[in-house]
Design an enzyme around this catalytic site. Structure first.
Site, PDB file in Angstrom:
ATOM      1  N   HIS A   1      12.338  -6.074   0.289  1.00 19.04           N
ATOM      2  CA  HIS A   1      12.637  -5.219  -0.859  1.00 19.04           C
ATOM      3  C   HIS A   1      14.099  -4.797  -0.884  1.00 19.04           C
ATOM      4  CE1 HIS A   1       8.383  -5.158  -1.163  1.00 19.04           C
ATOM      5  NE2 HIS A   1       8.227  -4.461  -0.059  1.00 19.04           N
TER       6      HIS A   1
ATOM      7  N   HIS B   1       5.149  -6.716  -4.076  1.00 21.20           N
ATOM      8  CA  HIS B   1       4.783  -7.683  -3.047  1.00 21.20           C
ATOM      9  C   HIS B   1       4.168  -8.909  -3.702  1.00 21.20           C
ATOM     10  CE1 HIS B   1       4.507  -3.654  -1.359  1.00 21.20           C
ATOM     11  NE2 HIS B   1       5.062  -4.183  -0.297  1.00 21.20           N
TER      12      HIS B   1
END
Ligand code: ADP
Ligand code: ADP
Ligand code: MG
Ligand code: MG
Ligand code: MG
Ligand code: MG
Lengths: 215, 331, 331, 215
Positions: free
Chosen positions: C57, C219
């Site tokens: 991320h 995700h």
């Protein structure tokens, strides 16, 4: 085509503009091979502006008309093509001056002024794999044909085949100017986008001269 | 092509409008000329710093207008130099008694547009100078080319002259500083994928699933060679070898190291490249004292990166360290 | 898969090493626990702020360790919560007399690891609190789910508690502030493409050439619905509608607006999204007084974006405006 | 398989670890359908560590051995699986205590301790579409078979078929826990990665029990 010199020049310029707009994708794809793919887009956006303002362009004489076209093109087209094409129109206009009739010699002089302008602006010459490699042989052919007394339609037909052959021959060359030059040897094997653009345009002019002239 | 765009022809104007809306106090946007300028420029006591070039390289150069960086950006369409009259109008709007410095990346189209714009502005009595940036080692300079391209290293030239102009330097001094930074800056890039210009709607070139393009330009121009995909460390080693030996940078030098993402590569991968480059330079006795890992000069959505080195001395180091505030930011 | 990686299993460690090498004065890296911490933490007079979560991320959260933000990051592998003992060891290393605040995005794995790590650290007499972040409106909260996910809005919670802790706030005060920011923060994302986890080597899911995933997670989890690709303005309108009506935000509100890139989308496109969102909010009487356009919380190389709103009051505005210095930066 | 209880437990645990390592890709692909694709990677990395340190694990008794396995798993596996699987081993170990022999009742009690531990840790239950949907029916089947006096190999064979059937049946369920739950109705139609992982593992244990027991 008959008509005044201005009408003839208008036909030529309008055909150039329309061909650029119609071939946006094709010209862009040619430029994508070893360039950055925007040649079609740049020409189309600029000549769209020419067509949009068509009726309002200064028509005092051929010279004024061409100079105004050159200014629109230079100021509206980005990339390399804006200055190159704009300079060509501008120089042709300056060469024509306040003409109302155009002799064969004058036409050839205008074309030489245009190609010389491109050479100076682009610091380029025949053999560098640019549009000069179509424009210069074409001008030579026009000069020869006019000297031999051919009529306009015949001259243009020869100009078109010459430009096409010359444009195709650019695929043998290694680019030494413009973005394609960064690829060195790898630029060999594909035609120059600018040269091919010139060929397509001259073919359209030759065609328009006979068809639109007949109406 | 899947992109966040509306009309491809409005790609640049809508982006510029977005930047202006996000920075209402500091920036002014003049849509007629794709012009984005500092709200407080031009200033009597400061040379105006302007950069123009094609779009598609964001954040360069439209998002780095601001205090300590550019006074204005003059972008063309995607990968196309701005039309000459944009340059001319921009120069007029930014005219300062101390002059206008035009920073130009070394491409034929840009040079012609800026030369012509400069001539026209000078005809109106404006003091204008052009500084050309050409940091790309991938293109060998020779009689038969138009010379090296300007790529991500332009950030350092802008940062240095931006800082110096803020401190009141005159235009000759800025030319000296800008040329000095350009002379010690070298870059080479690599592409993992092609990119997709919005107006074209398809990729600019094709790269096989297992191919990369070494020495790629920032307009999707092919580079030095096409080669087999390999691991991050091997790629860095090749970029670094080309860059280091070019100046050359040598043991004892202090350098700034930039790993610049080309648009489609996440920053996580950029740090993997950074790690190797930093380690290799250290092994060679070259000390990295400034690091830059982010996107600075992209090729739309291209996956890839470039590596830039700048040889530092006290003057350059101080200018790079001076404060600056631009649209691209975290906070 | 073409990525700048060496061994996929070394993706996270090599990235962390790169970050540490680029910030030798300010950061400390402890490879045993994937731990990246401020060199000057823990401090007697400051609650330590820690965030952990899966990697992939970036820049969240490993690149936002620094003054005014996190004291430490405790990352797991790509898209995997850190193992419990990383949390435990990190908490011990960051132990301050004022306590350790663990910021956790609301995912099952993260919550379990942090709950267990907290229990173990508390058993050794360390004061530990957990603050859970859950700003994603795409997931409807209900008895039958594990609740909303924490996504890009976590930046604002971190920024606010980071600033407050720097000013000496105690841990109860930080919990109050963090929860307050979380309560007025809402996000929704959209994916144009899937992403490729290095260890998997292929895309996580498939999206057709003309499909997008609305409400996607960070995700690669599928979102609210799969829909036909449409233009940027239409996409913004849908994201904005979901976000605005959720809190709801209403006429007269001052807000921070974030357009966050998911990793593969260039910043040019983010500003095209920003433009529309800003215009639409203005039409609704909602005033954008802070703007954030960049990558904050990505999904590896996914093309896509998320839109976050934060309702501002004087307290939140001041905390968001406070100075901070982190690894992800321009200069 | 004969041998001491500890030897039997070692066989089971080593088979679990080896199966996790061998199926990294398959388990990952299962998790990619409605999850984030890392289930295989997480298990493989964690159980690699178990195998690496295999000879040094505390073997004082079955309880100590299983607790140590639980600690390695919890501390080395990230994601949801670390705490879930670690808790299961830990709780089974606590339930076994300092045993040297394990009766059928004790084995069932250990399995119940493990599944109860997962329920508490994950705040989940049968029907939520998790590995519990394979583990709990399997435990029920083991209890039934043991009560009916079947021998170990036969019990394990039934456990394997039960786990497989139950894992496949998870494709009818909507996920209410874990990352898959975010997709709501869209999670229906594919099996749960964790449940299918359990099924594959139990099949391998059943196979190993007869083959490796024979050697
Ligand atoms: N220096 C030059 N002199 C003359 N013509 C040139 C020169 N450089 C490029 N050209 C012509 O321009 C064409 C490319 O135009 P364009 O795509 O607008 O340029 P670019 O994108 O590289 O700025 C080439 O195909 C070539 O014919
Ligand atoms: N709350 C829970 N309780 C029990 N098992 C769970 C829970 N959540 C998820 N699981 C199981 O874990 C598996 C996913 O594991 P993993 O990929 O490690 O998790 P994630 O990547 O979502 O953190 C699921 O297939 C499911 O069987
Ligand atoms: Mg081009
Ligand atoms: Mg171009
Ligand atoms: Mg995960
Ligand atoms: Mg998973």
């Amino acid at each position: 085509m008959s008509g005044t010199a201005l009408q003839q020049v208008e036909l030529v310029v309008r055909t150039i503009a329309q061909t650029a707009v119609d071939n946006e994708k094709y010209f862009g794809d040619l430029d994508a091979v070893v360039g950055d793919g925007d040649f079609g887009y740049s020409l189309a956006r600029g000549f769209e502006k020419v067509l949009e303002g068509w009726d309002d362009i200064d028509r005092t004489d051929v010279g004024a008309f061409l100079k105004k076209i050159g200014m629109i093109v230079t100021s509206r087209i980005g990339g390399t093509s804006g200055p190159i094409w704009g300079t060509a129109f501008m120089k042709a206009g300056i060469s024509a001056g306040p003409a109302n009739e155009l002799s064969g010699e004058q036409v050839v002089a205008m074309l030489r002024a245009a190609t010389d302008g491109i050479k100076a602006r682009g610091q380029s010459d025949v053999g560098d794999k640019t549009l000069l490699d179509a424009l210069v042989p074409m001008t030579d052919a026009i000069e020869r044909e006019l000297a031999s007394g051919a009529d306009h339609a015949a001259v243009l037909a020869v100009a078109a085949t010459t430009a096409r052959t010359a444009a195709e021959a650019t695929s043998e060359l290694v680019a030494r100017r413009g973005r394609a030059s960064y690829t060195g040897e790898r630029s060999r094997g594909s035609v120059d986008a600018g040269a091919m653009g010139v060929a397509v345009i001259v073919e359209r002019i030759s065609h328009a001269w006979t068809t639109e002239g007949a109406s | 092509m899947k992109k966040f765009i509306n009309d491809p022809q409005q790609f640049v104007p809508e982006m510029l409008e977005g930047i202006a809306l996000a920075n209402p106090d500091t920036l002014r946007y003049l849509p007629e000329y794709n012009l984005l300028m500092r709200a407080d420029s031009p200033r009597e006591d400061k040379v105006s710093i302007v950069q123009g070039s094609g779009s598609g390289h964001e954040p360069a150069h439209v998002m780095i207008v601001g205090k300590g960086m550019l006074d204005a950006a003059c972008p063309g369409d995607v990968f196309a130099a701005p039309p000459m009259d944009y340059v001319y109008e921009t120069t007029k709007k930014l005219a300062s008694p101390k002059g206008v410095l035009l920073l130009v990346n070394n491409y034929t189209g840009d040079r012609m547009a800026f030369d012509m714009g400069k001539e026209m502005a000078e005809a109106e009595g404006i003091r204008v100078e052009i500084l050309t940036i050409n940091d790309d080692v991938a293109v060998k300079d020779s009689l038969y080319t138009v010379g090296r391209r300007g790529v991500a290293g332009n950030f350092f030239v802008i940062k240095a002259v931006g800082a110096a102009s803020e401190q009141g330097a005159d235009i000759e001094e800025l030319l000296r500083i800008g040329n000095k930074v350009n002379d010690v800056t070298r870059t080479m890039g690599v592409a993992l994928t092609s990119c997709t210009p919005p107006a074209k709607g398809s990729t600019l070139f094709e790269l096989g699933e297992d191919e990369i393009e070494m020495g790629v330009g920032i307009h999707g121009e092919p580079g030095r060679k096409r080669m087999k995909m390999t691991n991050a460390d091997a790629i860095v080693d090749e970029l670094l070898e080309a860059v280091v030996t070019d100046l050359p940078y040598s043991s004892g030098d202090d350098v700034a190291l930039m790993i610049n993402g080309l648009g489609g590569t996440p920053i996580s991968e950029l740090y993997i490249l950074y790690r190797r480059a930093h380690q290799k330079l250290t092994e060679q006795g070259i000390k990295v004292t400034r690091s830059y890992v982010n996107e600075y000069c992209t090729s739309l959505d291209m996956a890839g990166a470039s590596l830039t080195l700048v040889k530092l001395d006290d003057e350059i180091d101080a200018l790079l360290g001076a404060p600056a505030e631009v649209a691209v930011r975290v906070f």
